[in-house]
Design a protein around this motif. Structure first.
Motif, PDB file in Angstrom:
ATOM      1  N   MET B   1      69.136  89.755  -4.802  1.00  0.00           N
ATOM      2  CA  MET B   1      67.799  89.323  -5.197  1.00  0.00           C
ATOM      3  C   MET B   1      67.124  90.424  -6.025  1.00  0.00           C
ATOM      4  O   MET B   1      66.703  91.439  -5.491  1.00  0.00           O
ATOM      5  N   ARG B   2      67.103  90.211  -7.337  1.00  0.00           N
ATOM      6  CA  ARG B   2      66.482  91.208  -8.212  1.00  0.00           C
ATOM      7  C   ARG B   2      65.125  90.696  -8.699  1.00  0.00           C
ATOM      8  O   ARG B   2      65.023  89.629  -9.283  1.00  0.00           O
ATOM      9  N   ILE B   3      64.111  91.490  -8.436  1.00  0.00           N
ATOM     10  CA  ILE B   3      62.737  91.084  -8.732  1.00  0.00           C
ATOM     11  C   ILE B   3      62.069  92.136  -9.606  1.00  0.00           C
ATOM     12  O   ILE B   3      62.214  93.338  -9.365  1.00  0.00           O
ATOM     13  N   THR B  34      62.948  89.054   3.836  1.00  0.00           N
ATOM     14  CA  THR B  34      63.932  89.763   4.660  1.00  0.00           C
ATOM     15  C   THR B  34      65.253  89.979   3.928  1.00  0.00           C
ATOM     16  O   THR B  34      66.032  90.851   4.310  1.00  0.00           O
ATOM     17  N   THR B  35      65.534  89.181   2.897  1.00  0.00           N
ATOM     18  CA  THR B  35      66.743  89.370   2.089  1.00  0.00           C
ATOM     19  C   THR B  35      66.657  90.718   1.363  1.00  0.00           C
ATOM     20  O   THR B  35      65.587  91.073   0.864  1.00  0.00           O
ATOM     21  N   PRO B 148      61.468  80.176  -2.278  1.00  0.00           N
ATOM     22  CA  PRO B 148      62.912  80.293  -2.005  1.00  0.00           C
ATOM     23  C   PRO B 148      63.693  79.027  -2.368  1.00  0.00           C
ATOM     24  O   PRO B 148      64.777  79.111  -2.960  1.00  0.00           O
ATOM     25  N   TYR B 149      63.149  77.853  -2.041  1.00  0.00           N
ATOM     26  CA  TYR B 149      63.836  76.600  -2.400  1.00  0.00           C
ATOM     27  C   TYR B 149      63.899  76.418  -3.912  1.00  0.00           C
ATOM     28  O   TYR B 149      64.914  75.975  -4.458  1.00  0.00           O
ATOM     29  N   CYS B 150      62.831  76.804  -4.594  1.00  0.00           N
ATOM     30  CA  CYS B 150      62.819  76.713  -6.060  1.00  0.00           C
ATOM     31  C   CYS B 150      63.900  77.610  -6.657  1.00  0.00           C
ATOM     32  O   CYS B 150      64.627  77.203  -7.567  1.00  0.00           O
ATOM     33  N   GLU B 160      65.408  84.799   1.903  1.00  0.00           N
ATOM     34  CA  GLU B 160      64.867  84.392   3.205  1.00  0.00           C
ATOM     35  C   GLU B 160      63.597  85.191   3.473  1.00  0.00           C
ATOM     36  O   GLU B 160      63.455  86.331   3.012  1.00  0.00           O
ATOM     37  N   THR B 161      62.680  84.588   4.213  1.00  0.00           N
ATOM     38  CA  THR B 161      61.445  85.289   4.568  1.00  0.00           C
ATOM     39  C   THR B 161      61.354  85.442   6.085  1.00  0.00           C
ATOM     40  O   THR B 161      62.048  84.746   6.832  1.00  0.00           O
ATOM     41  N   ASP B 162      60.514  86.337   6.535  1.00  0.00           N
ATOM     42  CA  ASP B 162      60.256  86.509   7.960  1.00  0.00           C
ATOM     43  C   ASP B 162      59.333  85.370   8.407  1.00  0.00           C
ATOM     44  O   ASP B 162      58.159  85.344   8.026  1.00  0.00           O
ATOM     45  N   PRO B 163      59.841  84.420   9.211  1.00  0.00           N
ATOM     46  CA  PRO B 163      59.012  83.256   9.566  1.00  0.00           C
ATOM     47  C   PRO B 163      57.753  83.626  10.350  1.00  0.00           C
ATOM     48  O   PRO B 163      56.804  82.840  10.379  1.00  0.00           O
TER      49      PRO B 163
END
Lengths: 177, 177, 177
Positions: B1-3, B34-35, B148-150, B160-163
């Motif tokens: 995941m590169r941002i 979290t990823t 994330p779905y997009c 993934e995110t911390d729910p």
């Protein structure tokens, strides 16, 4: 603070119909704005070129601070105000149309048929309002708090409102909210 | 995941002003995602061509998964991020701008002046955020659950995110909501 | 009242997937609209030119009163319905997309990924709906009250709805609300 109220209506422009939108905007402004204003009113017919040319003249030649239009934003074949806006605006603010439609939706489900928008050309801010006086008040009450600060950012004149009627919001200034 | 976090500001780019938006986004991401991420930060000046060329390079040459911009979305003459976006995006998602303005409106009436938007170019998702750190958090909290779905749909990396902080929504997956 | 329901889906058009959206729209219309309707259904593949050409044929050659599409409005590379809409529409109504996304957001955070819109070409009204049957009902319930009046304004056929299910709004007519 120089403001033009532009009524866009085939019927009103040939006198077949009394312009109710223009006076409603005029009265709302005089109730709300405390800065001295020079308000001029004009009635033109619908049509892409008529509206486009009038808006360009108001922005580029007369360089008024603000233009408030009424009419021509619906689905009818002669409703071409949004098309003229697209040809005129340097910057469009979609948030104005969104919020005016959302506020109007609390009154009529047909609010989603309105294609009204807002934006700037040079140092002039242009806002489209609907034709019906009751809807005009709903729309102005919904969005006007953001307009004085917008005028400042684009280099137009300074505008103050009566906080008892509508409190303009200035980021960085101590607002009472 | 590169941002890439892209601060767009004349003043910040020449060091006349401390960039607060970039660090606010960085800290929000590190709290929420979290990823494992590779986050790079860059500061450029305002201006249509500067922003357009930088966005194109990030999408087409560096092919990062996501670009988050801060700044340049207001009414001022040098605010030209949305114009650059229009030249860069293959697909625009108007729902992001709508929801960020709606969430910000609960805090400041001037939220409707923001012309921020979001969209994709190739396998990169680009989101515009405002300049003020407090508004950045409001906007990210409002829209991030859909990102994330997009990213998955456009073929970008998996996120993934911390729910406990923000629950991403995956249609078809068993979500706790 | 001639209506076409257009399913836009690569998988459904080659039979790899059962079209659920088309039947959901058909059943919603038959439940709600009381005016006699001639409803035709068609399934085409995704893709800018396919969708554009089909929409133009429906508006200009078959001159149906209304086209309801399902599918192709998301972020995936083959989702190109909004691009085709932009090439086809004479007038776009941003209020429809805004309200459908807002209504869908109460159910799923990914509603902001939908680029659905509505507008007119000649005397035909075109509305984009999502692919999932449950979302279709949410969207139709949210916006349909404004459609019969819109059809009247553009010179399309007259449509009445069952007020016990959905009350259409006619400005100027005595509505029960």
């Amino acid at each position: 603070m120089r403001i033009t109220i532009l009524t866009i209506s085939d019927r009103a422009s040939r006198g077949a119909y009394e312009d109710l939108g223009g006076p409603a905007i005029d009265s709302w402004l005089r109730r709300t704005v405390t800065t001295p204003m020079e308000i001029s009113r004009k009635i033109i017919s619908d049509g892409f070129e008529t509206v486009r040319d009038e808006l360009i003249a108001l922005c580029d030649r007369e360089t008024v601070d603000m233009v408030l239009t009424t009419g021509g934003t619906g689905p009818s074949p002669r409703d071409l105000t949004p098309e003229a806006m697209r040809a005129v605006l340097a910057k469009e603010f979609p948030g104005f149309g969104e919020l005016m439609r959302r506020a109007s939706l609390e009154h009529v489900p047909t609010a989603i048929l309105s294609r009204q928008t807002a934006g700037t050309r040079g140092k002039t801010f242009i806002l489209n309002l609907p034709g019906a006086p009751s809807s005009i008040d709903v729309c102005l009450n919904a969005v006007f708090a953001a307009i004085p600060y917008c005028l400042q950012l684009i280099g137009a004149g300074h505008m103050e409102t009566d906080p008892a009627i509508l409190e303009a919001y200035w980021p960085g200034r101590l607002n009472s909210r």
